[in-house]
Design a protein around this motif. Structure first.
Motif, PDB file in Angstrom:
ATOM      1  N   LYS A   1       0.754  -1.167  -0.033  1.00 53.15           N
ATOM      2  CA  LYS A   1       0.087   0.023  -0.108  1.00 53.15           C
ATOM      3  C   LYS A   1       0.697   1.417   0.137  1.00 53.15           C
ATOM      4  O   LYS A   1       2.127   1.305   0.391  1.00 53.15           O
ATOM      5  CB  LYS A   1      -0.895  -0.024   1.287  1.00 53.15           C
ATOM      6  CG  LYS A   1      -2.019  -1.003   1.086  1.00 53.15           C
ATOM      7  CD  LYS A   1      -3.041  -1.255   2.430  1.00 53.15           C
ATOM      8  CE  LYS A   1      -4.174  -2.016   2.173  1.00 53.15           C
ATOM      9  NZ  LYS A   1      -5.040  -1.721   3.542  1.00 53.15           N
ATOM     10  N   ASN A   2       0.156   2.248  -0.371  1.00 53.84           N
ATOM     11  CA  ASN A   2       0.952   3.566  -0.056  1.00 53.84           C
ATOM     12  C   ASN A   2       1.844   4.077  -1.088  1.00 53.84           C
ATOM     13  O   ASN A   2       2.397   4.921  -1.296  1.00 53.84           O
ATOM     14  CB  ASN A   2       1.371   3.898   1.027  1.00 53.84           C
ATOM     15  CG  ASN A   2       0.355   4.221   2.341  1.00 53.84           C
ATOM     16  OD1 ASN A   2      -0.239   3.120   2.646  1.00 53.84           O
ATOM     17  ND2 ASN A   2      -0.044   5.468   2.580  1.00 53.84           N
TER      18      ASN A   2
ATOM     19  N   SER B   1      -4.750   3.833  -2.397  1.00 50.87           N
ATOM     20  CA  SER B   1      -3.892   3.986  -1.007  1.00 50.87           C
ATOM     21  C   SER B   1      -2.527   5.002  -1.448  1.00 50.87           C
ATOM     22  O   SER B   1      -1.821   5.183  -0.740  1.00 50.87           O
ATOM     23  CB  SER B   1      -3.465   2.786  -0.170  1.00 50.87           C
ATOM     24  OG  SER B   1      -2.563   2.114  -1.143  1.00 50.87           O
TER      25      SER B   1
ATOM     26  N   LYS C   1      -0.815   6.024   7.576  1.00 51.97           N
ATOM     27  CA  LYS C   1      -2.019   6.386   7.133  1.00 51.97           C
ATOM     28  C   LYS C   1      -1.973   8.000   7.203  1.00 51.97           C
ATOM     29  O   LYS C   1      -2.791   8.630   6.540  1.00 51.97           O
ATOM     30  CB  LYS C   1      -2.965   6.249   8.151  1.00 51.97           C
ATOM     31  CG  LYS C   1      -2.571   6.517   9.610  1.00 51.97           C
ATOM     32  CD  LYS C   1      -3.675   5.970  10.693  1.00 51.97           C
ATOM     33  CE  LYS C   1      -3.409   6.663  12.232  1.00 51.97           C
ATOM     34  NZ  LYS C   1      -4.310   6.143  13.117  1.00 51.97           N
TER      35      LYS C   1
ATOM     36  N   ASN D   1       0.229   9.738   5.078  1.00 52.74           N
ATOM     37  CA  ASN D   1       0.930   9.850   3.952  1.00 52.74           C
ATOM     38  C   ASN D   1       2.009  11.101   3.984  1.00 52.74           C
ATOM     39  O   ASN D   1       1.954  12.128   3.130  1.00 52.74           O
ATOM     40  CB  ASN D   1      -0.430  10.502   3.058  1.00 52.74           C
ATOM     41  CG  ASN D   1      -0.977   9.279   2.409  1.00 52.74           C
ATOM     42  OD1 ASN D   1      -0.653   8.050   2.417  1.00 52.74           O
ATOM     43  ND2 ASN D   1      -2.194   9.304   1.973  1.00 52.74           N
TER      44      ASN D   1
END
Length: 825
Positions: A285-286, A313, A745, A747
């Motif tokens: 993710k991310n 994400s 979370k 970012n």
């Protein structure tokens, strides 16, 4: 950008016109989502696949009564549709017992070994350079491009709100996206038709615009160019695809196996070509990755179809959705040429599904390919008038013949709707508000008042400072422009002013003459490579707060005149004559020097002639007037070389000298590792001059992070007549923080910086110094480094700055904290 903000002031309603619409989620018997399951209208070729969360949306202009759901290893399921629109469908797929011994269902991370999908991917790598127009010596084709902005996701309460009183008619043209399932209202469309010529031997390409049609406002060229830059040309075969100043890893990248899972899902004929269907999705993710699938031919290993959807994400601001589709056609049974490119992005302040936003869409169609017809190199280098009236005013018949895809009913309505909207007083008010916030100028007929953000300032010389100014503005393509300002300092009780004029004499070569005069207070210790822009002014002289005393300021009376021309795109030659009078602006700062008779002088009168060349390959601009708007600011290299000659005895000039300065700055996308900014400056003054004409190493006593300055240096802490400096700043884009679960979370983005300078000061320059500044040059390289955390609340970065050496200098600042606000994707 002012038009971009303007679009945020409008909304759309939730009414659609398609005959059949469905949406929902597909789960397995355990309640887990089934990613990439097939969803198809029965007895049709219309369908989609579920996303990584098992969700789907599908619509059609036809009426269907049955929906089919299928996936490898699961029993196919049918669902009856009793109405045209059926939302929030919940489907549970059961495992197909008879096939459990034969089929492997991939989930989670897939293996990199013994994976047939990766074997196919390697074949794509081996052949990717041999596809498309690159196979030929020369090529030509027609290109039709449609850019569109749509407003989406609005409830009836807002439609009926006071904001839209008198403008309800804008909601008559709505549709529903077949990608997101949200209703939308087209409110801006630009169409362009051009012929593209290329030569792979000469490595040249030329795009000849033959028609351009805008909806909405006459002065929207900046918006058009801004959108085009967001959706710049890309090649899915490249390792990284660059959008929104970010580098996304392509699913066809040679590094893709490290960031994607690949699954060989199917094989079938696509337009009489046997192709494999491969599904891909992110391993983590991310990260800046996609999910989707592609069809690849089994002999040429060329892509036949591909779709890419950015991971939700991904560390990307203001963008809720990115969706790309490309289709290719087959030539001579082996060469795949792109025929359609579709790009959609959903801009929103929040990523929540129900949040309101704006769609930005680009559809590009390609046709009439012709090959191996050579043209002279002069054809590609020939300068033409960049603005031709007839190109932007083609009749409807022109578009009926050349549109490769007809406009929908709602898109056609946009042209009429916006013409009507411009006559509504309430809309004019909203437009002026958005334009002022975006441009910094308030429109008053043909005069813009501003910049509104520089009205107030403070420094030790002037105390509280008030500044008012403006510029002429008839259109974005004005051939001339006047700009003026007036300012008053309440401490020194002095009036300051500035006046400049520019006139574009020839649009083809961009021959411009300019002149102006400015009497003001300036911080000359804030930069190395100086500009003679008569209205240029450093933030350092007017910041409201600073570190220590910002009292080393100069009163300047500057008059300039000159001309510039651009004989080749982004190559500018300039000749500037200037005359300046310099003296200290405060009692605590001295510019005194010894003249030839050994007497102390406090004022300098200096005429100067500067010859400079500026080359910015890749710079994109908007407008054809005397001033152009840079669209891709900070996205291209800059090369500057300047030679200045000081004149003694002319108009009372005090010094004769020669000065050479050069600068090179370059942004770099380091694949998945982020973005690096680099700058190198060198310069030398060849004759003795006093402090006011030397090159101070640029300090920074503000609390702002200013690139190309030394954050832990005071103004004039170092001065030099010979210098070389380097600045490096790298933004990892969250690559490190994305690996930390409890911080992922947010970012956040990691930023590191390093800056260093070497300088010398001659004995002759030290000898004529009579000021209260002790000349010191960084004979040993002075350096600083910094660590920053960016994307705080999506708009703020904080930097922790460390001094590397010269700790024994008086009042040396070993550590400092600075910050910067800004909007970035």
């Amino acid at each position: 950008m002012k038009h971009t903000l303007l679009l945020l002031l409008l909304f759309t309603c939730s009414i659609g016109f398609s005959q059949t619409k469905v949406s929902g989620v597909v789960n397995d018997a355990f309640g887990d989502p089934v990613a990439f399951a097939n969803v198809i209208f029965k007895d049709s070729n219309e369908g989609t696949i579920t996303n990584e969360d098992g969700r789907f949306y599908l619509e059609s202009d036809e009426t269907y009564s049955t929906l089919l759901f299928s996936f490898v290893g699961y029993a196919t399921q049918e669902m009856e549709l009793n109405q045209r629109a059926t939302y929030d469908i919940k489907v549970i797929l059961e495992e197909e017992a008879a096939s459990l011994d034969e089929v492997v269902v991939f989930s989670g991370k897939t293996s990199k070994k013994n994976n047939p999908a990766i074997d196919i991917l390697k074949k794509i790598w081996e052949n990717r350079r041999e596809n498309g127009v690159k196979k030929f010596k020369q090529y030509q084709y027609d290109k039709y491009e449609k850019l569109e902005f749509d407003l989406n996701t609005i409830d009836s309460g807002l439609i009926k709100s006071r904001v839209f009183k008198g403008m309800e008619f804008v909601f008559d043209q709505v549709d529903t996206s077949n990608v997101t399932g949200n209703t939308y209202l087209p409110i801006f469309i630009n169409e362009a038709y051009s012929k593209v010529y290329g030569d792979n031997i000469l490595k040249e390409e030329k795009d000849v615009l033959e028609g351009n049609k805008n909806s909405g406002f006459n002065n929207n060229q900046t918006l058009i160019a801004f959108i085009k830059d967001l959706y710049k040309e890309y090649d899915v075969y490249d390792n990284y695809l660059k959008f929104f100043d970010k580098a996304f890893t392509s699913p066809l990248s040679t590094t893709g196996v490290d960031v994607y899972n690949y699954v060989l899902l199917d094989s079938a004929y696509r337009d009489n070509k046997w192709c494999y269907n491969i599904v891909y999705y992110p391993r983590r993710k991310n990260e800046l990755t996609f999910k989707g699938d592609f069809w690849v031919n089994d002999t040429t290993w060329a892509i036949k179809e591909i779709n890419l959807q950015a991971s939700k994400s991904a560390n990307l601001n203001w963008v809720r959705e990115v969706y790309i589709e490309q289709e290719f056609d087959v030539l001579n049974d082996s060469i795949f040429l792109i025929t359609r490119d579709y790009f959609l992005s959903d801009f929103s302040f929040r990523k929540k599904e129900g949040a309101r936003g704006i769609y930005g869409k680009r559809t590009t169609l390609f046709d009439n390919y012709v090959f191996d017809i050579p043209k002279d190199k002069s054809f590609y280098s020939e300068q033409v008038d960049p603005y031709q009236y007839e190109v932007y005013n083609r009749p409807d018949e022109f578009w009926e013949q050349r549109r490769m895809e007809q406009l929908s009913k709602d898109e056609k309505g946009v042209y009429k709707m916006l013409d009507t909207l411009k006559t509504v007083p309430r809309f004019k008010t909203l437009y002026n508000l958005g334009a002022t916030l975006a441009s910094g100028y308030y429109e008053m007929g043909n005069y813009d008042l501003g910049p509104v953000f520089s009205v107030f300032g403070f420094n030790e010389a002037e105390g509280l400072r008030i500044r008012l100014g403006g510029r002429t503005y008839f259109s974005q393509n004005d051939p001339w422009r006047l700009e003026v300002f007036g300012a008053y300092g309440f401490r020194d009780e002095r009036f300051k002013y500035g006046l400049s004029a520019k006139w574009l004499l020839d649009r083809r070569t961009r021959l411009i003459v300019f002149a102006g005069n400015r009497k003001d207070v300036e911080q000359t210790g804030a930069s190395l490579t100086n500009s003679n822009d008569v209205l240029g002014r450093s933030l350092a002289s007017s910041s409201l707060i600073s570190v220590g005393a910002n009292d080393r300021l100069t009163r300047i009376n500057l008059t300039t005149a000159g001309f510039e021309m651009e004989p080749s795109k982004n190559l500018i030659f300039r000749v500037t004559g200037s005359y300046r009078t310099l003296r200290s602006a405060t009692d605590t700062f001295s510019l005194d020097y010894f003249d030839e008779n050994g007497e102390i002088q406090s004022r300098i009168q200096q005429p100067e002639i500067e010859f400079s060349v500026n080359f910015t390959p890749g710079k994109k601009t908007s407008g054809y007037g005397v001033e152009q708007t840079i669209i891709n600011d900070g996205d291209y290299p800059t090369f500057f070389l300047g030679y200045s000659l000081g004149l003694q005895g002319v108009l009372g000039g005090d010094f004769e000298y020669k000065k050479l300065q050069s600068l090179y700055t370059q942004p770099w996308n380091i694949g998945g590792l982020g973005r690096l900014y680099s700058t190198v400056e060198v310069g030398k003054i060849f004759d003795p001059v006093p402090l006011a004409l030397l090159s101070p190493v640029p300090g920074n006593q503000t609390y702002f992070s200013l690139y190309n300055s030394f954050t832990n240096l005071d103004y004039y802490e170092f001065v030099s007549d010979t210098y070389a400096s380097v600045h490096l700043q790298h933004n990892f884009g969250g690559r490190i923080f994305s690996r930390i679960p409890w911080i992922r979370k947010f970012n956040l983005r990691e930023v590191i910086g390093f800056r260093a300078v070497y300088g010398e000061i001659s004995e002759e320059n030290i000898a004529i110094n009579a000021s209260n500044i002790m000349y010191q040059a960084p004979g040993d390289v002075y350096y600083e480094y910094s660590i920053g955390i960016g994307n705080i609340f999506k708009v703020f970065r904080i930097d922790f700055n460390f001094r590397g050496n010269y700790f024994n200098n008086p009042d040396a600042r070993k550590f400092g904290v600075t910050g910067i606000f800004g909007f970035s994707f």
